[in-house]
Structures are given as structure tokens and as C-alpha cells.
Design a protein around this motif. Structure first.
Motif, PDB file in Angstrom:
ATOM      1  N   UNK A 194      -1.807  10.571  -0.041  1.00 56.93           N
ATOM      2  CA  UNK A 194      -2.293   8.915  -0.185  1.00 56.93           C
ATOM      3  C   UNK A 194      -1.590   8.176  -1.928  1.00 56.93           C
ATOM      4  N   UNK A 195      -1.607   9.066  -2.662  1.00 58.07           N
ATOM      5  CA  UNK A 195      -1.334   8.459  -3.732  1.00 58.07           C
ATOM      6  C   UNK A 195       0.708   8.273  -3.932  1.00 58.07           C
ATOM      7  N   UNK A 196       1.294   8.795  -2.666  1.00 56.69           N
ATOM      8  CA  UNK A 196       2.280   8.971  -2.326  1.00 56.69           C
ATOM      9  C   UNK A 196       2.660   7.688  -1.943  1.00 56.69           C
ATOM     10  N   UNK A 197       1.873   7.929  -0.920  1.00 57.34           N
ATOM     11  CA  UNK A 197       2.128   6.273  -0.070  1.00 57.34           C
ATOM     12  C   UNK A 197       1.242   5.117  -1.015  1.00 57.34           C
ATOM     13  N   UNK A 198       0.241   4.922  -1.618  1.00 53.91           N
ATOM     14  CA  UNK A 198      -0.184   4.017  -2.851  1.00 53.91           C
ATOM     15  C   UNK A 198       0.918   3.638  -3.692  1.00 53.91           C
ATOM     16  N   UNK A 227      -7.205   0.618   0.055  1.00 52.91           N
ATOM     17  CA  UNK A 227      -6.736   0.015   1.314  1.00 52.91           C
ATOM     18  C   UNK A 227      -6.060   1.582   1.812  1.00 52.91           C
ATOM     19  N   UNK A 228      -5.472   2.227   1.390  1.00 55.82           N
ATOM     20  CA  UNK A 228      -4.620   3.212   1.947  1.00 55.82           C
ATOM     21  C   UNK A 228      -5.282   3.878   2.327  1.00 55.82           C
ATOM     22  N   UNK A 229      -6.910   4.306   1.342  1.00 58.79           N
ATOM     23  CA  UNK A 229      -7.585   5.352   2.084  1.00 58.79           C
ATOM     24  C   UNK A 229      -8.125   5.173   3.330  1.00 58.79           C
ATOM     25  N   UNK A 230      -8.734   3.739   2.997  1.00 60.64           N
ATOM     26  CA  UNK A 230      -9.508   2.707   3.768  1.00 60.64           C
ATOM     27  C   UNK A 230      -8.734   3.140   5.849  1.00 60.64           C
ATOM     28  N   UNK A 231      -7.493   2.419   5.424  1.00 62.07           N
ATOM     29  CA  UNK A 231      -6.718   3.077   6.447  1.00 62.07           C
ATOM     30  C   UNK A 231      -6.872   4.273   7.456  1.00 62.07           C
ATOM     31  N   UNK A 233      -9.000   6.324   7.110  1.00 60.53           N
ATOM     32  CA  UNK A 233     -10.709   6.529   7.573  1.00 60.53           C
ATOM     33  C   UNK A 233     -10.734   5.506   8.919  1.00 60.53           C
ATOM     34  N   UNK A 234     -10.366   4.756   9.272  1.00 60.83           N
ATOM     35  CA  UNK A 234     -10.160   4.308  10.272  1.00 60.83           C
ATOM     36  C   UNK A 234      -9.270   5.238  10.942  1.00 60.83           C
ATOM     37  N   UNK A 235      -7.943   5.444  10.509  1.00 56.56           N
ATOM     38  CA  UNK A 235      -7.232   6.484  11.326  1.00 56.56           C
ATOM     39  C   UNK A 235      -7.401   7.695  12.312  1.00 56.56           C
ATOM     40  N   UNK A 251      -6.592  13.617  13.656  1.00 55.86           N
ATOM     41  CA  UNK A 251      -6.072  11.838  13.639  1.00 55.86           C
ATOM     42  C   UNK A 251      -4.567  11.517  13.319  1.00 55.86           C
ATOM     43  N   UNK A 252      -5.006  10.378  13.182  1.00 59.11           N
ATOM     44  CA  UNK A 252      -3.463   9.801  13.469  1.00 59.11           C
ATOM     45  C   UNK A 252      -2.402   8.797  12.373  1.00 59.11           C
ATOM     46  N   UNK A 253      -3.182   9.145  11.299  1.00 57.22           N
ATOM     47  CA  UNK A 253      -2.646   8.272  10.053  1.00 57.22           C
ATOM     48  C   UNK A 253      -1.681   9.155   9.595  1.00 57.22           C
ATOM     49  N   UNK A 254      -1.073  10.360  10.147  1.00 53.52           N
ATOM     50  CA  UNK A 254      -0.010  11.052   9.863  1.00 53.52           C
ATOM     51  C   UNK A 254       1.817  10.044  10.635  1.00 53.52           C
ATOM     52  N   UNK A 255       1.103   9.521  10.961  1.00 52.68           N
ATOM     53  CA  UNK A 255       2.397   8.090  12.269  1.00 52.68           C
ATOM     54  C   UNK A 255       2.551   7.060  11.005  1.00 52.68           C
ATOM     55  N   UNK A 256       0.958   6.531  10.442  1.00 50.84           N
ATOM     56  CA  UNK A 256       1.480   5.377   9.969  1.00 50.84           C
ATOM     57  C   UNK A 256       2.225   5.884   8.190  1.00 50.84           C
ATOM     58  N   UNK A 257       2.454   6.838   7.999  1.00 48.24           N
ATOM     59  CA  UNK A 257       2.901   7.169   6.420  1.00 48.24           C
ATOM     60  C   UNK A 257       4.378   6.977   6.841  1.00 48.24           C
ATOM     61  N   UNK A 258       4.512   6.296   5.475  1.00 42.54           N
ATOM     62  CA  UNK A 258       6.147   5.527   5.292  1.00 42.54           C
ATOM     63  C   UNK A 258       6.816   6.025   3.950  1.00 42.54           C
TER      64      UNK A 258
END
Length: 290
Positions: A194-198, A227-231, A233-235, A251-258
Motif C-alpha cells: 500500500x506504500x507502493x500504491x499510495x 484511501x487505499x487502505x480503505x479500498x 478493506x472493502x475488497x 481477497x480481490x484488491x490484487x486486481x486493482x493494484x496499479x
């Protein structure tokens, strides 16, 4: 390593199926036993296995909460409160089952190291492939000093001010911003993913010295981290490598990582680069992040 969103997901799943149940017996694997015999502490920390098992017997789970990347099992026995602290390490996972045959993924089935038998016949199972996780039985949080040194929860009022104050100290000011935001004394629960994403979302190079980022940009970065932590959590978190929610769910957050783990930047199309920061591989876009 599971970060705040992954641990939050585990807690949300564990709570309704654990609260109110009483532990009748604790069993540990031969691997954990042999570790203790040679003076090491695989998984069970701070107590002998005999004390760990004896003290936990007849304890009732009254709540399950999260603090940073830790799971807190709030327990009670003979009217006295206790706290079982769990850290998932790199590959820890919890299973709530009636039979061990319900643990179907072989890599977790092969590494079931602590089994909590419940008085209703069910079981709470801790599996850990690489055994970097931990279980620590305390009477209170104050009994283990590192827990008291964690930064405030990022969603709490005052967390951003704590981040800014810590980032301005001599200990952190000249360090790379990526290293600073991954430090649990500065921000709770934000690791490499999440540091990478933010930082990518903010177009900030992970190696930039913290003191070379304005207070305004630091505030914006903190909001982006939240925001990315909450996103996530939701995923349901990011199921990368061996992370699972309880009972092997992903989980599914891995599909949203940029940016995390990417070879090409999805924004500009340029090939990404990587560097080591605080012992972790930091992926970034040399065009978008400066």
C-alpha cells in the motif's frame, strides 16, 4: 506480508464465528515443540508450551479486534481478562472448522501448528507455512512494550499529525519516504503493497528524502494512504502469494493494484524500475514518480 486491510478482513471473519466460544484444549505441532526444545520460539512466544496450553484451557473468547497488523483475541477466565496477540507473519492463516479435513489447501494443511479445540467440538486452527507469525498470551497490552509503541490507527483523528511530527524528527527526516510510511511507529499497518500504491497515486518517487516533501504533499500522501487502505478493506485485501482470509478465502484488491509488482506503468506505458528500500523491493515508474 499481510498488511492492515488483510488483517482487518481476517478479524471481521473471525469475530462472528469465535466470540462466545470456550477453549477446552490447545495442541501444538511437533515442529513448534522441537523449536522450543532447542531454545527457539517458533510461533508461540514468551511462554513455555506447557504454560501456554494450560493457561489457555477454559478461556472464553469475548471479542476479536485489530491493532495495526495484529489480531487481538480478548479472553476471559475466572473473571479475569487476558489477551492473545496474533501476528500472521508472512504466511499465517486462521481456519474455523469442525474437522481438520475441512482445511483443503495442502500447503496450509501441512503446516497446522496450533489447534485450539473448543468445548463445542469445533476447532480454531492456526497454520503458518514459513512460521514467521506469532502467538503471544498476555494479561494486557501493557505486558508487551512493542505494542504500546505503534502509531495511532490511520483512520483515527490525530493520526496525520502524528505522521507529520514523526516525519520531521531527525530519525526520519532524511530517510526515503517509502521507508518512513512503512514504519509502524509512524503509520500503523501500511507495508510495501500500500506504500507502493499510495506513492504511485501521488507521483512521488519512493526514494525521495522525506524532508524534501512539503507538509502539504505529506498531508495529501497520508490521505491517499488512508484511501487505499480503505479500498483494500472493502475488497477483502490483496491475496498475493500465501495470504488468505479465514478458511482459505481470497481477497480481490490484487486486481486493482496499479504499481505493486507491475512491469509496465499503466499510466504512461514506460517500463517500471525497482530499488531496495528498507530491505524491501520498491517498484516505481521513473516517468510518473519523481
Amino acid at each position: 506480508m499481510p498488511e492492515l486491510p488483510e488483517v482487518e478482513g481476517v478479524v471481521r471473519e473471525l469475530s462472528p464465528v469465535s466470540i462466545g466460544r470456550t477453549i477446552s484444549e490447545v495442541r501444538v505441532s511437533e515442529v513448534v515443540q522441537k523449536s522450543k526444545e532447542v531454545g527457539k520460539e517458533a510461533i508461540v512466544k514468551g511462554k513455555t508450551l506447557e504454560d501456554f496450553k494450560e493457561e489457555l484451557a477454559a478461556m472464553t473468547i469475548v471479542d476479536v479486534t485489530r491493532r495495526s497488523k495484529y489480531i487481538y483475541f480478548h479472553l476471559e477466565k475466572a473473571g479475569l481478562p487476558y489477551l492473545l496477540v496474533s501476528h500472521l507473519g508472512m504466511t499465517g492463516a486462521w481456519f474455523v472448522v469442525d474437522s481438520l479435513e475441512e482445511v483443503t489447501e495442502q500447503k496450509f494443511k501441512n503446516h497446522m501448528h496450533v489447534i485450539f479445540k473448543m468445548d463445542d467440538g469445533g476447532m480454531l486452527v492456526y497454520s503458518d507455512i514459513r512460521r514467521f507469525g506469532e502467538l503471544r498470551l498476555l494479561q494486557a497490552e501493557e505486558d508487551y512494550l512493542p505494542l504500546l509503541k505503534m502509531a495511532p490507527e490511520p483512520f483515527e483523528a490525530g493520526a496525520v499529525e502524528h505522521f507529520l511530527a514523526m516525519a520531521a524528527t531527525p530519525k526520519y527526516a532524511r530517510k526515503p519516504i517509502k521507508e518512513v510510511v512503512m514504519d509502524g511507529h509512524v503509520i500503523s499497518g501500511c507495508g510495501n503493497i500500500y506504500a507502493t500504491e499510495a506513492l504511485f497515486r501521488m507521483n512521488i518517487h519512493p526514494g525521495r528524502a522525506t524532508e524534501r516533501i512539503s507538509e502539504k504533499r505529506k498531508r495529501e500522501l497520508f490521505r491517499e494512504i488512508v484511501d487505499v487502505l480503505q479500498e483494500s478493506i472493502d475488497a477483502g485485501g490483496s491475496s498475493i502469494s500465501d495470504y488468505r482470509n479465514i478458511n482459505g478465502e481470497a481477497g480481490t484488491m490484487q486486481t486493482r493494484l496499479k504499481m505493486y509488482g507491475k512491469k509496465v506503468c499503466g499510466t504512461c506505458g514506460k517500463e517500471t524500475k525497482s530499488m531496495k528500500i528498507a530491505g524491501r523491493t520498491s517498484v516505481y515508474c521513473p516517468q510518473c514518480q519523481r
